[in-house]
Scaffold this active site. Structure first.
Site, PDB file in Angstrom:
ATOM      1  N   LYS A   1      49.782  23.302 -13.969  1.00 61.21           N
ATOM      2  CA  LYS A   1      51.243  22.932 -13.465  1.00 61.21           C
ATOM      3  C   LYS A   1      50.967  22.592 -11.960  1.00 61.21           C
ATOM      4  O   LYS A   1      50.117  22.763 -11.287  1.00 61.21           O
ATOM      5  CB  LYS A   1      51.944  24.318 -13.833  1.00 61.21           C
ATOM      6  CG  LYS A   1      51.908  24.288 -15.067  1.00 61.21           C
ATOM      7  CD  LYS A   1      53.332  25.476 -15.558  1.00 61.21           C
ATOM      8  CE  LYS A   1      53.416  25.617 -17.015  1.00 61.21           C
ATOM      9  NZ  LYS A   1      54.597  26.777 -17.280  1.00 61.21           N
TER      10      LYS A   1
ATOM     11  N   TYR B   1      60.144  20.118 -22.635  1.00 61.87           N
ATOM     12  CA  TYR B   1      60.510  21.356 -22.725  1.00 61.87           C
ATOM     13  C   TYR B   1      61.870  21.480 -23.371  1.00 61.87           C
ATOM     14  O   TYR B   1      62.615  22.492 -23.191  1.00 61.87           O
ATOM     15  CB  TYR B   1      60.432  22.140 -21.390  1.00 61.87           C
ATOM     16  CG  TYR B   1      59.019  22.796 -20.787  1.00 61.87           C
ATOM     17  CD1 TYR B   1      58.577  23.833 -21.715  1.00 61.87           C
ATOM     18  CD2 TYR B   1      58.676  22.351 -19.593  1.00 61.87           C
ATOM     19  CE1 TYR B   1      57.334  24.353 -21.152  1.00 61.87           C
ATOM     20  CE2 TYR B   1      57.457  23.019 -19.233  1.00 61.87           C
ATOM     21  CZ  TYR B   1      56.998  23.931 -20.121  1.00 61.87           C
ATOM     22  OH  TYR B   1      55.528  24.591 -19.386  1.00 61.87           O
TER      23      TYR B   1
ATOM     24  N   ASN C   1      53.552  29.477 -13.099  1.00 63.39           N
ATOM     25  CA  ASN C   1      52.581  30.474 -13.940  1.00 63.39           C
ATOM     26  C   ASN C   1      51.430  29.624 -14.182  1.00 63.39           C
ATOM     27  O   ASN C   1      50.352  29.845 -14.927  1.00 63.39           O
ATOM     28  CB  ASN C   1      53.158  31.284 -15.109  1.00 63.39           C
ATOM     29  CG  ASN C   1      53.858  30.365 -16.143  1.00 63.39           C
ATOM     30  OD1 ASN C   1      53.600  28.944 -15.808  1.00 63.39           O
ATOM     31  ND2 ASN C   1      54.266  31.020 -17.273  1.00 63.39           N
TER      32      ASN C   1
ATOM     33  N   HIS D   1      50.347  25.507 -18.741  1.00 63.96           N
ATOM     34  CA  HIS D   1      50.854  25.410 -20.253  1.00 63.96           C
ATOM     35  C   HIS D   1      50.000  25.475 -21.173  1.00 63.96           C
ATOM     36  O   HIS D   1      48.870  24.901 -20.982  1.00 63.96           O
ATOM     37  CB  HIS D   1      51.841  24.511 -20.124  1.00 63.96           C
ATOM     38  CG  HIS D   1      52.297  24.112 -21.699  1.00 63.96           C
ATOM     39  ND1 HIS D   1      53.284  24.624 -22.413  1.00 63.96           N
ATOM     40  CD2 HIS D   1      51.650  23.532 -22.802  1.00 63.96           C
ATOM     41  CE1 HIS D   1      53.306  24.493 -23.611  1.00 63.96           C
ATOM     42  NE2 HIS D   1      52.382  23.432 -24.010  1.00 63.96           N
TER      43      HIS D   1
ATOM     44  N   GLU E   1      52.536  17.851 -28.833  1.00 69.03           N
ATOM     45  CA  GLU E   1      52.531  17.747 -27.457  1.00 69.03           C
ATOM     46  C   GLU E   1      51.368  16.787 -26.950  1.00 69.03           C
ATOM     47  O   GLU E   1      51.376  16.100 -25.944  1.00 69.03           O
ATOM     48  CB  GLU E   1      52.133  19.144 -26.831  1.00 69.03           C
ATOM     49  CG  GLU E   1      53.253  19.939 -26.930  1.00 69.03           C
ATOM     50  CD  GLU E   1      53.002  21.361 -26.676  1.00 69.03           C
ATOM     51  OE1 GLU E   1      53.990  22.010 -26.774  1.00 69.03           O
ATOM     52  OE2 GLU E   1      51.946  21.784 -26.149  1.00 69.03           O
TER      53      GLU E   1
HETATM   54  P1  DAT Z   1      54.536  30.199 -22.225  1.00 62.05           P
HETATM   55  O1  DAT Z   1      54.496  29.081 -21.129  1.00 62.05           O
HETATM   56  O2  DAT Z   1      53.917  31.196 -21.944  1.00 62.05           O
HETATM   57  O3  DAT Z   1      54.428  29.529 -23.532  1.00 62.05           O
HETATM   58  P2  DAT Z   1      57.849  29.922 -22.758  1.00 62.05           P
HETATM   59  O4  DAT Z   1      57.115  29.008 -23.734  1.00 62.05           O
HETATM   60  O5  DAT Z   1      58.467  31.150 -23.243  1.00 62.05           O
HETATM   61  O6  DAT Z   1      56.000  30.620 -22.005  1.00 62.05           O
HETATM   62  O7  DAT Z   1      58.162  29.461 -21.482  1.00 62.05           O
HETATM   63  C1  DAT Z   1      58.036  28.091 -20.911  1.00 62.05           C
HETATM   64  C2  DAT Z   1      57.951  28.137 -19.541  1.00 62.05           C
HETATM   65  O8  DAT Z   1      59.046  28.369 -18.857  1.00 62.05           O
HETATM   66  C3  DAT Z   1      56.948  29.361 -18.900  1.00 62.05           C
HETATM   67  O9  DAT Z   1      55.786  29.028 -18.881  1.00 62.05           O
HETATM   68  C4  DAT Z   1      57.852  29.486 -17.504  1.00 62.05           C
HETATM   69  C5  DAT Z   1      59.183  29.207 -17.762  1.00 62.05           C
HETATM   70  N1  DAT Z   1      59.787  30.369 -18.032  1.00 62.05           N
HETATM   71  C6  DAT Z   1      59.871  31.363 -19.130  1.00 62.05           C
HETATM   72  N2  DAT Z   1      60.565  32.344 -19.136  1.00 62.05           N
HETATM   73  C7  DAT Z   1      61.108  32.200 -17.816  1.00 62.05           C
HETATM   74  C8  DAT Z   1      61.909  33.249 -16.991  1.00 62.05           C
HETATM   75  N3  DAT Z   1      62.437  34.406 -17.579  1.00 62.05           N
HETATM   76  N4  DAT Z   1      62.538  32.856 -15.645  1.00 62.05           N
HETATM   77  C9  DAT Z   1      61.713  31.668 -15.212  1.00 62.05           C
HETATM   78  N5  DAT Z   1      61.108  30.822 -15.848  1.00 62.05           N
HETATM   79  C10 DAT Z   1      60.524  30.920 -17.280  1.00 62.05           C
HETATM   80 MG    MG Z   2      55.603  28.130 -24.545  1.00 63.21          MG
END
Ligand code: DAT
Ligand code: MG
Length: 140
Positions: free
Chosen positions: A11, A51, A114, A117, A128
């Site tokens: 990212k 997303y 973070n 992905h 994807e």
């Molecule tokens: P992951 O990337 O671990 O699969 P996810 O699919 O639940 O997590 O969410 C996708 C992305 O969205 C994640 O990498 C960062 C963002 N995100 C998730 N929860 C969030 C939150 N509470 N606040 C801000 N960004 C968030």
């Molecule tokens: Mg995810």
């Protein structure tokens, strides 16, 4: 062993800090093989499509803005059980909860920035991968 694939994105928070190689080193040390890789700048439309499952979440606008802010590196990773293996190597979504040695523990700034992905199922991995790579670009 049955080799499978997952889709990865390094990212913007990580490319901005010049961490592509450091993250790839963790990926390769874990036994995942990088079988396709390209550095691109995501468009707004690409990020919103990618997303789309999160479009109703409060953080969606912030997420799309973040993902389009700087270049990303899109990748296909291959391993036995690639999807769960890479989820383990990545660590928890929120780096505060990520295990020692995981990419997110090592490099992530916060839950939004973070660093990586990774697909959450074989079905989503296939979708994807197809969004970013033609089959002939994937060289196992
Ligand atoms: P992951 O990337 O671990 O699969 P996810 O699919 O639940 O997590 O969410 C996708 C992305 O969205 C994640 O990498 C960062 C963002 N995100 C998730 N929860 C969030 C939150 N509470 N606040 C801000 N960004 C968030
Ligand atoms: Mg995810």
């Amino acid at each position: 062993l049955y080799m499978s694939r997952t889709f990865s994105i390094i990212k913007p928070d990580a490319t901005r800090r010049n961490l592509t190689g450091a993250i790839n080193a963790v990926i390769e040390a874990a036994g995942l093989r990088i079988v396709a890789q390209r550095r691109i700048k995501l468009t707004q439309a690409q990020a919103e499509t990618f997303y789309g499952v999160h479009s109703e979440r409060s953080f969606f606008g912030e997420l799309v803005a973040q993902m389009t802010s700087e270049p990303v590196v899109v990748q296909v990773l291959e391993a036995d059980n690639a999807v769960p293996k890479y989820r383990e190597v990545m660590g928890a979504t929120n780096p505060e909860n990520a295990a020692e040695g995981t990419i997110r523990k090592l490099f992530a700034l916060n839950v939004g920035e973070n660093s990586v992905h990774g697909s959450d199922s074989d079905e989503n991995a296939a979708l994807e991968i197809a969004q970013f790579f033609a089959e002939e670009e994937i060289v196992g």
